[in-house]
Every structure is written in structure tokens, then in C-alpha cells.
Design an enzyme around this catalytic site. Structure first.
Site, short mmCIF file in Angstrom:
data_model
loop_
_atom_site.label_atom_id
_atom_site.label_comp_id
_atom_site.label_asym_id
_atom_site.label_seq_id
_atom_site.Cartn_x
_atom_site.Cartn_y
_atom_site.Cartn_z
N HIS A 278 26.86 35.27 38.75
CA HIS A 278 27.40 35.58 40.06
C HIS A 278 28.49 34.22 40.31
CE1 HIS A 278 28.35 37.75 43.62
NE2 HIS A 278 28.46 36.52 44.07
N ALA A 279 29.83 34.73 40.52
CA ALA A 279 30.84 33.69 40.57
C ALA A 279 30.70 32.77 42.00
CB ALA A 279 32.21 34.43 40.69
N HIS B 63 39.77 34.59 44.57
CA HIS B 63 39.08 34.44 45.32
C HIS B 63 38.36 33.08 45.34
CE1 HIS B 63 35.63 35.36 48.22
NE2 HIS B 63 35.03 34.75 47.40
N GLU B 64 37.64 32.73 43.90
CA GLU B 64 37.21 31.37 43.67
C GLU B 64 38.21 30.31 43.71
OE1 GLU B 64 34.17 31.30 43.78
OE2 GLU B 64 33.73 33.53 43.66
N TYR C 191 31.64 37.50 54.57
CA TYR C 191 32.22 38.22 53.85
C TYR C 191 32.94 39.54 54.87
CZ TYR C 191 30.15 36.00 49.99
OH TYR C 191 29.38 34.98 49.09
#
Ligand code: X8Z
Ligand code: ZN
Length: 614
Positions: free
Chosen positions: A353-354, A383-384, A523
Site C-alpha cells: 500500500h503506497a 499523490h505520494e 481522505y
């Protein structure tokens, strides 16, 4: 600290946002006595901040090693380090509470006392051994998740591959059901016992710190009362729900046309495994299956473009870096490239999972992903990297402010940037041929493609924590864990499992953030905030066309203003940070609704005569 997924700790800073639990004892020397005065408080905060900061480097490294190489030994080391962290955090939270009534506190001291009190994701009681036990449980759950397998055609398949296959248009409904059911059975169910135990211990910890339960603690981190925060999320959901319902009605009809009544009835809920994602949280990968004839054919798919040019995962990350560089941010440090995990190693178990990390709270930023060359992971990379650039932007702040203005901000930055991945932008970076830019009559398709990810996510983003709030406050009892989950998935998302679920299942545990103990409302907030940021950036850039065609790629003024907000970290209440970039201190769904307004109109026309809801 890691921002990723797992949960943890919380304290602000450093530690990971991920799942790991918190810390503890270690510094067990007798605490110096701090007089209950403004000066005593200032000294206490300075000492606690220094101790936590010193501890974080080793803790971050330990977790990194565990997450990128799961073995019994790294599990034991991580459990130990995170247990020690929890003990420390709890000790400081108890101490911080003692200064509650002291008057004349310096504003920063007061804010940091609040962060010390509230910022533990999973508190343990001060009872001897409790933090260690909690940490063993949470480590076991995350590692179990990381090693989890489902099946496809009877053969084992790992987590990142099964996620990819759920979005593969060639899979039959029977194969989708097999993958969905095996993943939920194999990954979720075995961790139920641990989860129940964890809830008991962490709730005890929360009560010692003066909170009703862990959920109340989670709702307390937003510069407003927990009740006000819950009401804010409800307000935002009420505003956006009609858009979700319209999308749900349209997609259900398209799936009914594709699969027939026996697989997907025309009314009622949608079968959860048909939506292109293991959790039905984002539906973009089935866009081609629901695209309207003509206007829906965009002529390209980002994943196909990447594959056609034989782009590698590293190329994809370089493209992401290029966007941030175009805004004026410094390039990623060399260590990012040598220390990140960008693809899944073949020779060991990892947590796929990132997540994004800042191991030394300065410039040792990294991502950890099992990247696939597809559109979804192209977005996830942005996103990361948003987490990493945020971490670097606030790295001059004191340790307890090394965090997002609130956790929704941290999740929103990279997504906001990725909203600029327009067709015109893809031309600019050489991925799309300029003759292939979809014309204005394809706007409906472009918006529908975005809505499949952004709008579809909203109820999922909300329900995950509402479910946990219910577990933590005791409204949902262990015997009802699965019934309650299935019921809420129906109530919020309008989806249903492919077949009846056993009462003793624990389907929620098959979603990373549950074993990872990562709070999830962040989120939901991020889905709303990213459109506020995007609208503000496009205004700053002087964009005049339809909002969804705007890309602020290359705009250094936008970059400079963004940096001003990011550099604040958690030093000020989040409304102040929001105001710096958008001009308004209020969270608002209006920009998101404006972005999708033409689509809403179109969906309403398409849905005439259909039964909305389930
Ligand atoms: O967990 C994540 C990121 C890491 S912070 C990949 N996200 C949520 C999820 O995957 O469930 C991003 C979108 C929602
Ligand atoms: Zn994230």
C-alpha cells in the site's frame, strides 16, 4: 514520519502516519518536575519535543525496514520501537493535560500542549506492558495484511496484483467474485480477534487521557470541537450526495446493460466487485465500460499512453517530479532515488500500500509503492509526492509542527496537483500527440472519467471512520462487526457483496487502513479540499476556460503561494492555512460541485425514468 497509511501515531509529527503505533517508554528516566506555571509548561514542551524528535529517526528507520522487508525479526523490532514510542507519547499526553488550567501560556506552547494531548492515533493505558501488547497486535495486523493473498482461478495472487486484476475489463463476473470473496475471507477474517483486542486496549488508553473513546480522540484534531467536526463532514456530504446518487444511478444502468439482470439488476444496489476496485472506492478503471457512445470516447487512456511509450515506474515518478519542479520546487534529493521502493521486490514480503516518508524529518524523503504502469498509479505517484513536497516545505518548523494543517490537507496536495493532468498537459510532457487532444464535445467524457474516481469515493471516504467511530464508542459490538459493515456499505455507497457474507467475517479488515489504523476521514476532506485548492490555483493562473481543462503546470506564482501554505505545517489552525492559499478559511464543496456541474446536468438527463437510490 510517514504519511501513509498506516496509522499511527500520531503525534504529530513524526512518526509515521502510518500505522504504526506509538511509542513508548524508553526514556524511562524520572521526569523532571515542571512547575504548573507558564514557564514550567514551556520547559516541559521543549523537553518533550526534543525527546520525541530524537526518537523519531530510529523509529522511522525501523518502520521503513519492516514495511519494506516483513520478517519475524523486523516485526519484532518494529513492535518494540512503536511500543516504546506509544509509552513516550502517553507519558507526555498525561503530563500535558496537567497544564490545562495554567494561565498566561505562550500561544505556541499552548498549541503544542494540545498536539501532545490529542495526537496519539492509538493510545495505550499506562498499565505496565499495555503499550507493548498493543504494538505487537498492530504490527501483526499490518504485516498480515502485507502478506495477504487472494485467489484467481484457484491460484494465489498477492495484494497489488489482485488490485490490478479487479480493474481488468477481461475478468468475468465469476472471476471478480472469486477475487473479492477470497481477499475478504483470507485477509479480513483472521484479524478479527486481534482487532477486538486492540479496540479494548486503545479505548482504555483514550479514557485515561480524558477522552470518551479513541474515535472521540480522532475527531478532536481539527481545531474545533469533535461535535463540530462531525457536523462539518455531514454538511459536506449532504451537499455532494445528490451528485453521488446521480453517478450511481447512471453507472448501475450501464452495468445492467453490460451484464444483464442476473448479474446486475437495474434497480437496487450495485454489486461491489463490478466497479473495478476491490473496495469499490474509486471506479475509474471501468470507465470504458460505462462511457457514453461518442462523447465518452476520449481517444486515450493514460495507462495505455504510458505503456505505448514503454514508460517504467521510475519514468512515471520522474514525470511527477517534473510537475512539482515546474512550480518552482527543488528537485527530489538523490537519496530519494536510491532509498525509495518504487516497484515490488521479487524476493521478499513488503507492504505494497503506497506511502510517503520523511525519515529524518529534513530531506530524507522517500516513497514506497508497488507501482504498476497504469493511470491509477500515475495519479498515486503525484499523490505520494504531494506528501513528500509538503514534508520538505515544512521541515524548518519545530518538530511538533511537522505535519499538515490538518490531515486532509496532507492528503489533498498531490491530488490537487494531479487534477492538472489534463489532455493539454499530457501533450506538454510528450505523452499525448497534440492531434489527439479531445475536442470540447468530449467534455462530458472527461468529467465522467474524473467523477468515477473523485465523486465515487465520497461515501467510502466517510463511512470507514463512521464505522470505526461506532466500534470505538461501543455502538457496534464485535458480534455485529460484519453485519454493520455490510449495512453501512449499502447505506452510504449503495453496494452489496457478490454473495451473502458470513456473520463471523471481518470484511473491513480487508482494507489496508483498518489493520493499519490510519484514520480515514482525511481522505474525505481531501476530496473536497483538492477542488478548493485547484479552483484557487486556476484563478491565480488567470484560467478562463472550463475548470476541468485548467492545468497550472509551469506556473511559478502558484507554486510560490502553495509553498507559503505548505511551509506553515501544523503551526497554525488549518483555517488560516486554507485562507493563505484560497482566500477563504472555510471548507466548501462548492468548487467540487462547480467542476462537475456540467456532468450533473448531463447525468440528470440520462437518468430520467430511472429509479434513483437503492
Ligand atoms: O491510502 C491512500 C494513499 C496513501 S496515503 C495511497 N489513499 C486512500 C486509499 O488508497 O484508500 C489515497 C486515496 C484514498
Ligand atoms: Zn496519502
Amino acid at each position: 514520519m510517514k504519511f501513509a497509511s498506516t496509522a499511527l501515531a500520531a503525534l504529530a509529527a513524526s512518526l509515521s502516519f502510518a500505522a504504526v503505533p506509538a511509542l513508548a517508554q524508553g526514556a524511562a528516566q524520572a521526569a523532571p518536575a515542571y512547575p504548573l506555571t507558564a514557564e514550567g509548561a514551556a520547559r516541559f514542551v521543549a523537553d518533550a519535543e526534543k525527546d520525541l524528535s530524537d526518537f523519531s529517526l530510529d523509529n522511522n528507520r525501523t518502520n521503513w525496514v519492516n514495511y519494506t522487508n516483513i520478517t519475524e525479526d523486523t516485526d519484532a523490532l518494529a513492535a518494540k520501537s512503536n511500543g516504546d514510542l506509544t509509552e513516550k507519547q502517553v507519558k507526555y499526553a498525561v503530563e500535558a493535560a496537567k497544564f490545562a488550567k495554567v494561565s498566561g501560556l505562550d500561544a505556541d506552547v499552548s498549541r503544542k500542549l494540545g498536539i501532545l494531548r490529542q495526537g496519539i492515533v492509538l493510545p495505550a493505558p499506562t498499565t505496565q506492558g499495555a503499550a507493548a501488547q498493543l504494538s505487537e497486535i498492530t504490527t501483526r495486523m499490518t504485516s498480515t495484511y502485507g502478506k495477504g493473498k487472494g485467489t484467481l482461478d484457484g491460484k494465489p495472487i498477492n495484494g497489488s496484483d489482485i488490485e490490478e486484476q479487479m480493474g481488468n475489463a477481461e475478468r468475468t463476473p465469476a472471476q471478480l467474485a472469486e477475487m473479492w470473496t477470497s481477499w475478504h475471507d483470507n485477509v479480513g477474517k483472521p484479524m478479527k480477534g486481534d482487532y477486538v483486542k486492540m479496540v479494548g486496549i486503545a479505548n482504555e488508553g483514550a479514557r485515561e487521557l480524558g477522552y470518551a473513546d479513541v474515535g472521540a480522540m480522532w475527531r478532536s484534531g481539527y481545531d474545533m470541537t469533535p461535535e463540530q467536526f462531525a457536523a462539518e463532514t455531514q454538511r459536506l456530504w449532504k451537499e455532494t450526495k445528490p451528485l453521488y446518487l446521480a453517478l450511481h444511478t447512471y453507472v448501475r444502468r450501464k452495468l445492467n446493460e453490460k451484464y444483464g439482470d442476473a448479474v446486475q439488476p437495474r434497480t437496487g444496489p450495485i454489486r461491489a466487485d463490478l466497479l473495478g476496485n476491490m473496495w469499490a472506492q474509486e471506479w475509474g478503471s471501468i470507465y470504458p465500460q460505462v462511457a457514453p457512445a461518442g462523447a465518452g470516447d476520449l481517444g486515450y487512456d493514460v495507462g495505455d499512453l504510458l505503456k505505448a511509450q514503454k514508460k517504467t515506474p521510475v519514468d512515471m515518478v520522474k514525470a511527477g517530479e517534473g510537475f512539482y519542479s515546474s512550480l518552482g520546487f527543488d528537485p527530489l534529493p538523490d537519496t530519494f532515488w536510491t532509498r525509495s521502493m518504487i516497484v515490488k521486490p521479487a524476493d521478499r514480503e513488503v507492504i505494497c500500500h503506497a506511502s510517503a516518508w520523511d525519515v529524518d524529518n529534513k530531506d530524507d524523503i522517500r516513497i514506497k509503492m508497488c507501482t504498476k504502469v497504469n493511470a491509477e498509479d500515475f495519479t498515486t505517484i503525484h499523490h505520494e509526492l504531494g506528501h513528500n513536497y509538503y514534508q520538505r516545505a515544512y521541515n524548518k518548523q519545530p518538530f511538533l509542527y511537522l505535519n499538515g494543517a490538518n490531515d486532509g490537507f496532507h492528503e489533498a496536495i498531490g491530488d490537487f496537483v494531479a487534477l492538472s493532468i489534463t489532455p493539454q498537459y499530457l501533450v506538454q510532457i510528450g505523452l499525448l500527440d497534440k492531434t489527439k487532444v479531445p475536442s470540447a464535445d468530449k467534455d462530458t467524457g472527461l468529467l465522467l472519467r474524473q467523477a468515477m474516481d473523485k465523486v465515487a469515493f465520497l461515501p467510502f471516504g466517510l463511512l470507514l471512520d463512521r464505522y470505526r467511530w461506532g466500534i470505538f464508542d461501543g455502538t457496534i459490538k464485535p458480534a455485529d462487526y460484519n453485519k454493520a459493515w455490510t449495512k453501512m456499505r449499502l447505506e452510504y455507497q449503495g453496494i452489496t457483496p457478490p454473495s451473502a457474507r458470513p456473520d463471523d467475517a471481518f470484511d473491513a479488515g480487508a482494507k489496508y487502513h483498518i489493520p493499519g489504523n490510519t484514520p480515514y476521514t482525511r481522505y474525505f476532506l481531501a476530496r473536497i479540499l483538492q477542488f478548493q485548492f485547484y479552483q484557487a490555483a486556476c484563478k491565480q493562473a488567470g484560467w478562463k476556460g472550463p475548470l476541468h481543462r485548467c492545468s497550472f503546470y509551469g506556473n511559478k506564482q502558484v507554486g510560490a503561494k502553495l509553498n507559503t501554505m505548505l511551509a506553515m505545517g501544523q503551526s497554525k489552525p488549518w483555517p488560516e492555512a486554507l485562507k493563505v492559499f484560497t482566500g477563504s478559511p472555510q471548507m466548501s464543496a462548492k468548487p467540487m460541485l462547480e467542476y462537475f456541474a456540467p456532468l450533473k446536468k448531463w447525468l440528470d438527463e440520462q437518468n430520467k425514468g430511472e429509479k434513483s437510490g437503492w
